[in-house]
Design a protein around this motif. Structure first.
Motif, PDB file in Angstrom:
ATOM      1  N   ASN A 260       0.814  -1.213   0.000  1.00  0.00           N
ATOM      2  CA  ASN A 260       0.000   0.000   0.000  1.00  0.00           C
ATOM      3  C   ASN A 260       0.848   1.264   0.000  1.00  0.00           C
ATOM      4  OD1 ASN A 260      -2.667  -0.511  -0.334  1.00  0.00           O
ATOM      5  ND2 ASN A 260      -3.255  -0.306   1.794  1.00  0.00           N
ATOM      6  N   TYR A 261       2.028   1.204   0.607  1.00  0.00           N
ATOM      7  CA  TYR A 261       2.887   2.392   0.601  1.00  0.00           C
ATOM      8  C   TYR A 261       3.248   2.774  -0.832  1.00  0.00           C
ATOM      9  CZ  TYR A 261       6.821   5.520   1.219  1.00  0.00           C
ATOM     10  OH  TYR A 261       7.660   6.599   1.139  1.00  0.00           O
ATOM     11  N   VAL A 262       3.702   1.784  -1.597  1.00  0.00           N
ATOM     12  CA  VAL A 262       4.067   2.039  -2.996  1.00  0.00           C
ATOM     13  C   VAL A 262       2.841   2.437  -3.808  1.00  0.00           C
ATOM     14  CG1 VAL A 262       5.083   1.047  -5.077  1.00  0.00           C
ATOM     15  CG2 VAL A 262       5.990   0.435  -2.828  1.00  0.00           C
ATOM     16  N   PHE A 263       1.733   1.736  -3.554  1.00  0.00           N
ATOM     17  CA  PHE A 263       0.498   1.994  -4.300  1.00  0.00           C
ATOM     18  C   PHE A 263       0.056   3.445  -4.137  1.00  0.00           C
ATOM     19  CE2 PHE A 263      -4.068   2.132  -4.864  1.00  0.00           C
ATOM     20  CZ  PHE A 263      -4.298   1.313  -5.958  1.00  0.00           C
ATOM     21  N   TYR A 264      -0.009   3.919  -2.891  1.00  0.00           N
ATOM     22  CA  TYR A 264      -0.497   5.284  -2.657  1.00  0.00           C
ATOM     23  C   TYR A 264       0.550   6.335  -2.999  1.00  0.00           C
ATOM     24  CZ  TYR A 264      -5.010   4.033  -0.874  1.00  0.00           C
ATOM     25  OH  TYR A 264      -6.301   3.586  -0.792  1.00  0.00           O
ATOM     26  N   LEU A 265       1.823   5.946  -2.998  1.00  0.00           N
ATOM     27  CA  LEU A 265       2.847   6.882  -3.471  1.00  0.00           C
ATOM     28  C   LEU A 265       2.592   7.220  -4.936  1.00  0.00           C
ATOM     29  CD1 LEU A 265       5.567   8.214  -2.529  1.00  0.00           C
ATOM     30  CD2 LEU A 265       6.697   6.340  -3.727  1.00  0.00           C
ATOM     31  N   LEU A 266       2.335   6.205  -5.740  1.00  0.00           N
ATOM     32  CA  LEU A 266       2.037   6.434  -7.153  1.00  0.00           C
ATOM     33  C   LEU A 266       0.684   7.113  -7.338  1.00  0.00           C
ATOM     34  CD1 LEU A 266       3.223   3.052  -8.727  1.00  0.00           C
ATOM     35  CD2 LEU A 266       4.397   5.245  -8.815  1.00  0.00           C
ATOM     36  N   LEU A 267      -0.288   6.717  -6.510  1.00  0.00           N
ATOM     37  CA  LEU A 267      -1.641   7.219  -6.674  1.00  0.00           C
ATOM     38  C   LEU A 267      -1.756   8.700  -6.328  1.00  0.00           C
ATOM     39  CD1 LEU A 267      -4.604   6.163  -7.289  1.00  0.00           C
ATOM     40  CD2 LEU A 267      -4.885   6.093  -4.810  1.00  0.00           C
ATOM     41  N   THR A 268      -1.131   9.123  -5.223  1.00  0.00           N
ATOM     42  CA  THR A 268      -1.362  10.477  -4.715  1.00  0.00           C
ATOM     43  C   THR A 268      -0.223  11.449  -5.027  1.00  0.00           C
ATOM     44  OG1 THR A 268      -0.362   9.923  -2.559  1.00  0.00           O
ATOM     45  CG2 THR A 268      -2.722   9.549  -2.817  1.00  0.00           C
ATOM     46  N   TRP A 269       0.981  10.943  -5.261  1.00  0.00           N
ATOM     47  CA  TRP A 269       2.139  11.823  -5.395  1.00  0.00           C
ATOM     48  C   TRP A 269       2.608  11.992  -6.829  1.00  0.00           C
ATOM     49  CZ3 TRP A 269       7.020   9.902  -6.933  1.00  0.00           C
ATOM     50  CH2 TRP A 269       8.092  10.799  -6.820  1.00  0.00           C
ATOM     51  N   LEU A 270       2.500  10.943  -7.633  1.00  0.00           N
ATOM     52  CA  LEU A 270       3.096  10.961  -8.971  1.00  0.00           C
ATOM     53  C   LEU A 270       2.556  12.059  -9.888  1.00  0.00           C
ATOM     54  CD1 LEU A 270       5.138   9.629 -10.850  1.00  0.00           C
ATOM     55  CD2 LEU A 270       3.370   7.996 -11.540  1.00  0.00           C
TER      56      LEU A 270
END
Length: 294
Positions: free
Chosen positions: A234-244
């Motif tokens: 989930n850390y990687v998932f939301y990094l891409l989802l919210t930050w990218l």
């Protein structure tokens, strides 16, 4: 067609997650617009991004208990309606506290989604089909940013951030009406044939082990492993989802439209792999006697 009615439920759950994640990605797409509208810093925007996750995480365990007592149909209807209202609330709020409140409510409304979908798959699918049935809604979580970021980004650029939030609210409300009309538990579905019900019940969740307390579950290696693995994922998932999306535009100086398009590339790959490996391949292996945990 009647003999495969369970797959209608599988696609319904996938559509719900697709729309659900449109709501989640809306905030990251609106980064610059919200900072301009409310005059906030990037730090304050970080708190705004986290607001949804605070209530979402807090509601996970209580929602599991409620789902076991009330069932997927009731909880699904209530939660879908709540997240629809939250999106409309974000669209019309006049100030930052109101926007925070809308994000808190969105977290509450969307918290039951994945536990409810997992329970629905257990109720509607035999064991050897559950991986692909699960991948339908899990892949939808990846496909939503791939198509949602460009679509919502286009709405934002042409009509403004309030319209983009109102649009996701409207789509969510339409899904609520669809879920209300379609979803039933297998025993309640009058169009489900006796043959298909027997197939579902042959390896259904009703034959699972007796209920266990939270303490008993937390002492199991499999449960701990799943929790640690999913937290890392989930850390990687939301990094891409919210930050990218905002990173591409602010740090790499890519215009917003192309930033929205480039953001979809990893999600398209993830969607295909989710369906092919997490779904079809795993079902194929289990049908040939492989150990599910392995």
């Amino acid at each position: 067609m009647r003999a495969r009615r369970r797959w209608r439920i599988g696609w319904l759950l996938g559509l719900g997650v697709l729309i659900n994640y449109f709501d989640r990605v809306n905030l990251s797409v609106s980064h610059d617009a919200l900072i301009g509208a409310f005059g906030i810093s990037d730090v304050a925007f970080g708190y705004l991004s986290g607001a949804y996750n605070w209530t979402y995480a807090m509601c996970q365990l209580p929602v599991g208990v409620v789902l076991d007592r009330l069932g997927v149909k009731k909880v699904g209807r209530i939660s879908t309606f709540i997240w629809s209202l939250a999106s409309f609330g974000a669209a019309i709020t006049p100030n930052l506290p109101g926007f925070f409140a809308a994000r808190f409510v969105l977290g509450v409304g969307e918290a039951p989604t994945f536990p409810a979908n997992a329970k629905a798959v257990g109720n509607w699918f035999p064991q050897e089909e559950r991986s692909f049935a699960t991948s339908l809604f899990d892949a939808a979580a990846k496909f939503a940013p791939a198509v949602g970021v460009p679509l919502i980004g286009g709405l934002l650029l042409w009509l403004g951030w309030r319209i983009s939030f109102a649009a996701t609210g409207l789509v969510s409300l339409l899904y609520f009406a669809l879920f209300f009309a379609v979803y039933r538990e297998p025993e309640e579905d009058r169009e489900l044939t006796a043959e298909e019900l027997a197939l579902i019940r042959e390896h259904s969740s009703s034959s699972a082990a007796p209920a266990q307390s939270l303490g008993e579950l937390a002492r199991q290696r499999k449960v701990l492993g799943l929790a640690i693995g999913f937290g890392s994922y989930n850390y990687v998932f939301y990094l891409l989802l919210t930050w990218l999306p905002s990173y591409l535009s602010t740090a790499l100086h890519i215009d917003l439209l192309h930033s929205f398009l480039y953001t979809g590339v990893p999600w398209l790959v993830a969607t295909a792999m989710d369906l092919a490996i997490g779904g079809l391949l795993v079902d194929w292996l289990i049908q040939r006697g492989w150990n599910a945990s392995r």
